[in-house]
Design an enzyme around this catalytic site. Structure first.
Site, PDB file in Angstrom:
ATOM      1  N   GLU A  52      38.812  34.502  31.384  1.00 41.81           N
ATOM      2  CA  GLU A  52      39.554  35.784  30.737  1.00 41.81           C
ATOM      3  C   GLU A  52      38.977  36.239  29.475  1.00 41.81           C
ATOM      4  O   GLU A  52      38.847  37.260  29.399  1.00 41.81           O
ATOM      5  CB  GLU A  52      41.044  35.231  30.486  1.00 41.81           C
ATOM      6  CG  GLU A  52      42.033  35.260  31.898  1.00 41.81           C
ATOM      7  CD  GLU A  52      42.101  33.788  32.308  1.00 41.81           C
ATOM      8  OE1 GLU A  52      40.994  33.018  32.027  1.00 41.81           O
ATOM      9  OE2 GLU A  52      42.825  33.435  33.335  1.00 41.81           O
ATOM     10  N   ALA A 109      43.462  36.830  38.665  1.00 40.82           N
ATOM     11  CA  ALA A 109      44.401  37.891  38.849  1.00 40.82           C
ATOM     12  C   ALA A 109      43.659  39.172  39.257  1.00 40.82           C
ATOM     13  O   ALA A 109      42.324  39.278  39.149  1.00 40.82           O
ATOM     14  CB  ALA A 109      45.166  38.258  37.374  1.00 40.82           C
ATOM     15  N   GLY A 166      43.799  33.302  36.841  1.00 45.25           N
ATOM     16  CA  GLY A 166      44.819  32.811  37.528  1.00 45.25           C
ATOM     17  C   GLY A 166      44.733  32.119  38.630  1.00 45.25           C
ATOM     18  O   GLY A 166      45.768  31.338  39.025  1.00 45.25           O
ATOM     19  N   GLU A 181      44.779  28.974  37.283  1.00 40.95           N
ATOM     20  CA  GLU A 181      46.375  28.649  36.558  1.00 40.95           C
ATOM     21  C   GLU A 181      47.274  27.928  37.739  1.00 40.95           C
ATOM     22  O   GLU A 181      48.170  27.464  37.497  1.00 40.95           O
ATOM     23  CB  GLU A 181      46.675  29.656  35.833  1.00 40.95           C
ATOM     24  CG  GLU A 181      45.662  29.934  34.640  1.00 40.95           C
ATOM     25  CD  GLU A 181      46.006  31.245  33.813  1.00 40.95           C
ATOM     26  OE1 GLU A 181      45.865  32.047  34.288  1.00 40.95           O
ATOM     27  OE2 GLU A 181      46.575  31.088  32.739  1.00 40.95           O
TER      28      GLU A 181
HETATM   29  C1  3H9 Z   1      43.212  36.533  35.319  1.00 41.58           C
HETATM   30  O1  3H9 Z   1      43.231  35.778  35.994  1.00 41.58           O
HETATM   31  C2  3H9 Z   1      44.462  36.834  34.287  1.00 41.58           C
HETATM   32  C3  3H9 Z   1      45.236  35.565  34.413  1.00 41.58           C
HETATM   33  O2  3H9 Z   1      44.973  34.487  33.163  1.00 41.58           O
HETATM   34  C4  3H9 Z   1      46.749  35.857  34.055  1.00 41.58           C
HETATM   35  C5  3H9 Z   1      47.431  36.525  35.111  1.00 41.58           C
HETATM   36  C6  3H9 Z   1      48.907  36.930  34.816  1.00 41.58           C
HETATM   37  N1  3H9 Z   1      40.354  41.470  40.777  1.00 41.58           N
HETATM   38  O3  3H9 Z   1      31.306  39.878  41.366  1.00 41.58           O
HETATM   39  P1  3H9 Z   1      31.116  40.152  42.750  1.00 41.58           P
HETATM   40  C7  3H9 Z   1      35.654  42.419  42.949  1.00 41.58           C
HETATM   41  S1  3H9 Z   1      42.001  37.489  34.649  1.00 41.58           S
HETATM   42  C8  3H9 Z   1      39.875  42.360  41.675  1.00 41.58           C
HETATM   43  O4  3H9 Z   1      30.190  41.179  43.054  1.00 41.58           O
HETATM   44  P2  3H9 Z   1      30.281  37.655  43.285  1.00 41.58           P
HETATM   45  C9  3H9 Z   1      34.533  42.792  42.281  1.00 41.58           C
HETATM   46  O5  3H9 Z   1      34.969  43.953  41.607  1.00 41.58           O
HETATM   47  C10 3H9 Z   1      40.785  37.496  35.934  1.00 41.58           C
HETATM   48  N2  3H9 Z   1      38.509  42.561  41.789  1.00 41.58           N
HETATM   49  O6  3H9 Z   1      30.882  38.971  43.644  1.00 41.58           O
HETATM   50  C11 3H9 Z   1      33.556  43.059  43.569  1.00 41.58           C
HETATM   51  O7  3H9 Z   1      34.123  44.563  43.972  1.00 41.58           O
HETATM   52  P3  3H9 Z   1      33.152  45.424  44.717  1.00 41.58           P
HETATM   53  C12 3H9 Z   1      39.848  36.353  35.685  1.00 41.58           C
HETATM   54  C13 3H9 Z   1      37.937  41.372  41.765  1.00 41.58           C
HETATM   55  O8  3H9 Z   1      30.161  36.810  44.375  1.00 41.58           O
HETATM   56  C14 3H9 Z   1      33.900  42.178  44.564  1.00 41.58           C
HETATM   57  O9  3H9 Z   1      35.208  41.461  44.275  1.00 41.58           O
HETATM   58  N3  3H9 Z   1      39.081  36.084  36.655  1.00 41.58           N
HETATM   59  C15 3H9 Z   1      38.035  40.399  40.940  1.00 41.58           C
HETATM   60  O10 3H9 Z   1      28.916  37.973  42.589  1.00 41.58           O
HETATM   61  C16 3H9 Z   1      32.929  40.963  44.577  1.00 41.58           C
HETATM   62  O11 3H9 Z   1      32.619  40.587  43.300  1.00 41.58           O
HETATM   63  C17 3H9 Z   1      37.804  36.776  36.587  1.00 41.58           C
HETATM   64  O12 3H9 Z   1      37.527  37.140  35.531  1.00 41.58           O
HETATM   65  C18 3H9 Z   1      39.226  40.183  40.236  1.00 41.58           C
HETATM   66  N4  3H9 Z   1      39.687  39.162  39.755  1.00 41.58           N
HETATM   67  O13 3H9 Z   1      31.201  36.886  42.210  1.00 41.58           O
HETATM   68  C19 3H9 Z   1      36.657  36.472  37.783  1.00 41.58           C
HETATM   69  N5  3H9 Z   1      36.809  39.727  41.170  1.00 41.58           N
HETATM   70  O14 3H9 Z   1      32.313  44.895  45.821  1.00 41.58           O
HETATM   71  C20 3H9 Z   1      36.090  37.773  38.106  1.00 41.58           C
HETATM   72  C21 3H9 Z   1      35.914  40.085  41.618  1.00 41.58           C
HETATM   73  O15 3H9 Z   1      33.970  46.614  44.962  1.00 41.58           O
HETATM   74  N6  3H9 Z   1      35.236  37.817  39.123  1.00 41.58           N
HETATM   75  N7  3H9 Z   1      36.293  41.401  41.854  1.00 41.58           N
HETATM   76  O16 3H9 Z   1      31.939  46.052  43.503  1.00 41.58           O
HETATM   77  C22 3H9 Z   1      33.910  37.063  38.878  1.00 41.58           C
HETATM   78  O17 3H9 Z   1      33.400  36.235  38.195  1.00 41.58           O
HETATM   79  C23 3H9 Z   1      32.993  37.146  40.348  1.00 41.58           C
HETATM   80  O18 3H9 Z   1      33.467  38.256  40.913  1.00 41.58           O
HETATM   81  C24 3H9 Z   1      33.141  35.950  41.181  1.00 41.58           C
HETATM   82  C25 3H9 Z   1      32.311  36.262  42.801  1.00 41.58           C
HETATM   83  C26 3H9 Z   1      32.705  34.740  40.513  1.00 41.58           C
HETATM   84  C27 3H9 Z   1      34.761  35.491  41.707  1.00 41.58           C
END
Ligand code: 3H9
Length: 691
Positions: free
Chosen positions: A128, A66, A105, A108
């Site tokens: 999450e 999400a 998400g 999911e």
């Molecule tokens: C969810 O899904 C809830 C659901 O169950 C229910 C819904 C109803 N959203 O980490 P990076 C940005 S909860 C918005 O440096 P990497 C991040 O802030 C979500 N932005 O890259 C950064 O921005 P900036 C569950 C996001 O290659 C840029 O992307 N998912 C999101 O080292 C690059 O990120 C997670 O918890 C997001 N979801 O790693 C996954 N994710 O450049 C969270 C990232 O402005 N994300 N950004 O600083 C991660 O674990 C890592 O970002 C990922 C990439 C592994 C994807």
């Protein structure tokens, strides 16, 4: 090709519609993407030529979850659940094609599809819990139906993703793509159509959970993960939600999951954890040093000192594949240092943390030497010698004479003035601090200390190399103790006073561990050794610490310090220490009194926050959230409290100010409020703008 919206396109190839999502950087499920998926599904469903639909993402990853930035705002339709409902109601198979990280998400959504194919390098997970929430779009209900309760609990309670091959074994993914993902997904979709395979709906596949022993699964998960998740509200709630997969019909389980998700999302812990997610990424951004600042090439690293610190630092570089020359003054010390490194690698292999060949490779990159001149070909030299200005100055003067032009000269000092160290060289622009935390091969934090004259590319290089070796690098300025230890000193000062006034070390430590820290100041002192900087000949027995050393209570290593230790290094209160404290208290003229837990916590934490405010005011830290990242990664401040400055905001700067004034009246100027605390409290503002 039809453009559905700026983030979505639809292609029809033969009988297969390919819906491509493109929402950089990580294809988060923002509103525009949800709209695109809904419209794309509708178009593909309405096209009689289309027999199956492939859902695939452009860029570096499948949907990473999400959109965290939309949390806390009203969610505009279509919601993720709307999309899942539409997919499950379709009479054409939908195939998710996964690459990169299919998380939260994103996974999911894929689990609501009928089939999944993945690139071999893909990872899938439900992270999450790291944001203080639980999966909120059926993850807790669909995943257990595929993999069973114990495995689903492991994935959901740790948030750790699994690789594509494991995902196939577990049944989360149906096939690995042998080549180009899009081509493979098309092939897979065509096969499904040709073979007339059924429309699988995981929601209907409850047989995996028949006969599962729910209580045993929960107990096992609590045993495996409970300790690490102490204090996290989301932990028990996630367990509940997953258990419901076996206990309730799908729709009821889904409704409960939703309730728990919404409740946690509105709570302080999730707010703190999401703040830390952003804060950890913000540290890399430096106001006057743009991200594209060129960095210097680091082909070889030199380390001065093969003690615990130097050795730990060396391991981080070796593990990252960077050759290290490590030097000592005496053969014995050098042997001891390299021996410890080899032993640590062997232990990691035994524990299955690294492969034997990787350990061998790392060991082979190490060059031990007794010759200072052997540092001459190093691109970065880190001094980890004795913590004394005269020693550092002598080393840096020698370095200046032998280091090659453009080499970066770093000191691992934890307190000393980098500018003074740099002043003995003719190249202060190449000098900075790189303050690692012990044990350096394990602790995540690296304080990069910017001297008055440190060049921008030197800072950019240190920040980058820090990240390359797996550290969270935070830029700080020069002052006594930088960010972390300066605030720690404020806490230590109060801890020492509290035991003279009436508390015992175990009272103080318990209050902090109850708060969520891994240990309190006296446990920490015992671990580090009470005799750091102590000398029997010159000891005057003036402090409790000195008296403990004189009684040969020098910490865990002598099985006695502030605590008595058993053979398992478990500490218990000591009658002797109590006696020593009571005597010292009396000598100092204290009338001992009972001190409540609230006062202990406020006396320890508020002066730290006050010091943090000064650090901000002086520009030693760039932003309040950097201070929080230091405390979370260097000292184990509980993530669910967001760090000291976020904690300050949740308590209320005005509340803290009032308490500081009260303490100032009772205990003196150590509690004089920082001007920034006064200003923020007066204006009703906050340190982080996030609480
Ligand atoms: C969810 O899904 C809830 C659901 O169950 C229910 C819904 C109803 N959203 O980490 P990076 C940005 S909860 C918005 O440096 P990497 C991040 O802030 C979500 N932005 O890259 C950064 O921005 P900036 C569950 C996001 O290659 C840029 O992307 N998912 C999101 O080292 C690059 O990120 C997670 O918890 C997001 N979801 O790693 C996954 N994710 O450049 C969270 C990232 O402005 N994300 N950004 O600083 C991660 O674990 C890592 O970002 C990922 C990439 C592994 C994807």
């Amino acid at each position: 090709m039809t453009t559905i919206n700026p983030a979505t396109t639809l292609d029809v190839e033969g009988e297969i519609a390919v819906l491509t999502l493109d929402n950089p950087p990580v294809n988060a499920l923002s509103h525009i993407l949800r709209e695109g998926v809904a419209a794309g599904l509708e178009a593909a469903a309405a096209d009689p030529a289309v027999k199956a639909i492939v859902l695939i993402c452009a860029g570096r990853t499948f949907i990473a979850g999400a959109d965290i930035k939309e949390f806390g705002k009203p969610i505009a339709a279509p919601t993720l659940q709307d999309l899942q409902d539409r997919i499950e109601a379709l009479d054409k198979p939908v195939i998710a094609a996964l690459h990169g990280t299919a998380l939260g998400g994103g996974l999911e959504l894929a689990l609501a599809c009928h089939y999944r194919i993945a690139s071999p390098s893909a990872k899938v997970g439900l992270p999450e819990i790291k944001l203080g929430i639980i999966p909120g779009a059926g993850g807790t209900q669909r995943l257990p139906r595929l993999v069973g309760l114990p495995r689903a609990l492991d994935m959901i309670l740790t948030g750790t993703p699994v690789g594509a091959a494991s995902a196939v074994t577990l049944g989360i993914v149906d096939e690995l793509a042998a080549g180009d993902l899009r081509a493979e997904a098309l092939r897979f979709a065509n096969a499904i159509v040709t073979e007339g395979r059924p429309l699988r709906r995981i929601r209907d596949e409850a047989q995996r959970l028949d006969g599962e022993n729910v209580d045993a699964a929960l107990e096992g998960a609590r045993e495996r993960h409970g300790r690490k998740m102490r204090g996290y509200e989301s932990f028990e709630r996630a367990m509940d939600a997953v258990a419901n997969a076996a206990r309730l019909p799908f729709d009821e389980g889904l409704a409960r999951e939703r309730e728990i998700f919404v409740e946690l999302l509105g709570g302080t812990q999730s707010k703190a954890q999401r703040y830390v997610f952003g804060a950890t990424r913000a540290v890399a951004k430096i106001a006057d040093i743009p991200a594209d600042t060129p960095t210097r090439k680091i082909g070889r690293v030199g380390i001065i000192g093969a003690g615990t610190m130097g050795g730990g630092i060396a391991m981080k570089f070796l593990s990252a594949g960077i050759p290290v020359t490590i030097i000592e003054q005496a053969q014995e010390a050098l042997d001891r240092g390299t021996g410890t490194i080899a032993k640590n690698y062997a232990a990691s292999v035994r524990r299955g943390r690294i492969r034997a060949e990787d350990a061998e490779k790392a060991n082979a990159l190490l060059t031990p030497s007794l010759e200072f001149d052997d540092l001459a070909d190093c691109d970065l030299i880190i001094e980890a010698a004795f913590e004394e200005m005269a020693v550092k100055k002598e080393i840096f003067a020698r370095l200046d004479a032998i280091a090659r032009d453009g080499a970066i000269l770093a000191s691992n000092t934890s307190y000393l003035d980098i500018d003074e160290i740099a002043s003995v060289t003719k190249r202060p622009a190449d000098v900075l601090g790189m303050h690692f935390f012990s044990p350096a091969n394990i602790m995540k934090l690296l304080e990069v200390v910017r001297g008055r004259e440190t060049a921008k590319d030197v800072i950019a290089t240190a920040m980058k190399i820090g990240r390359d070796i797996g550290k969270t690098a935070v830029l700080v300025g020069v002052c006594h103790g930088f960010v972390g230890n300066r605030m720690l000193s404020a806490r230590q000062r109060e801890a020492n006073k509290l035991i003279l006034e009436g508390a015992m070390p175990w009272d103080v430590d318990r209050v902090l561990t109850d708060f969520g820290l891994p240990m309190g100041p006296f446990q920490m002192a015992d671990l580090a050794g009470l005799d750091l900087g102590w000398n029997r000949e010159t000891s005057k027995g003036e402090t409790i610490r000195e008296r403990l050393c004189e009684a040969d209570r020098r910490g865990q290593k002598t099985s006695a310090g502030f605590y008595d230790y058993d053979e398992n290094r478990k500490g218990s209160p000591s009658a002797m220490v109590e006696e020593i404290i009571l005597i010292k208290s009396r000598e100092e003229g204290f009338e001992r009194r009972a001190i409540g837990d609230d006062e202990i916590l406020e006396r320890l934490v508020y002066p730290m926050i006050n010091e943090g405010a000064k650090i901000l005011d002086e520009g030693i830290a760039q932003r309040a959230s950097d201070i929080d990242v230091v405390w979370i990664n260097g000292y184990g401040w509980p993530v669910y409290r967001g760090g000291p400055m976020f904690t300050a905001d949740t308590i209320g700067p005005d509340v803290i100010l009032d308490k500081m004034r009260e303490f100032e009246a009772r205990f003196g100027e150590d509690f004089a409020p920082a001007p920034m605390l006064e200003r923020i409290a007066r204006e009703g503002g906050s340190f982080t703008g996030a609480a």
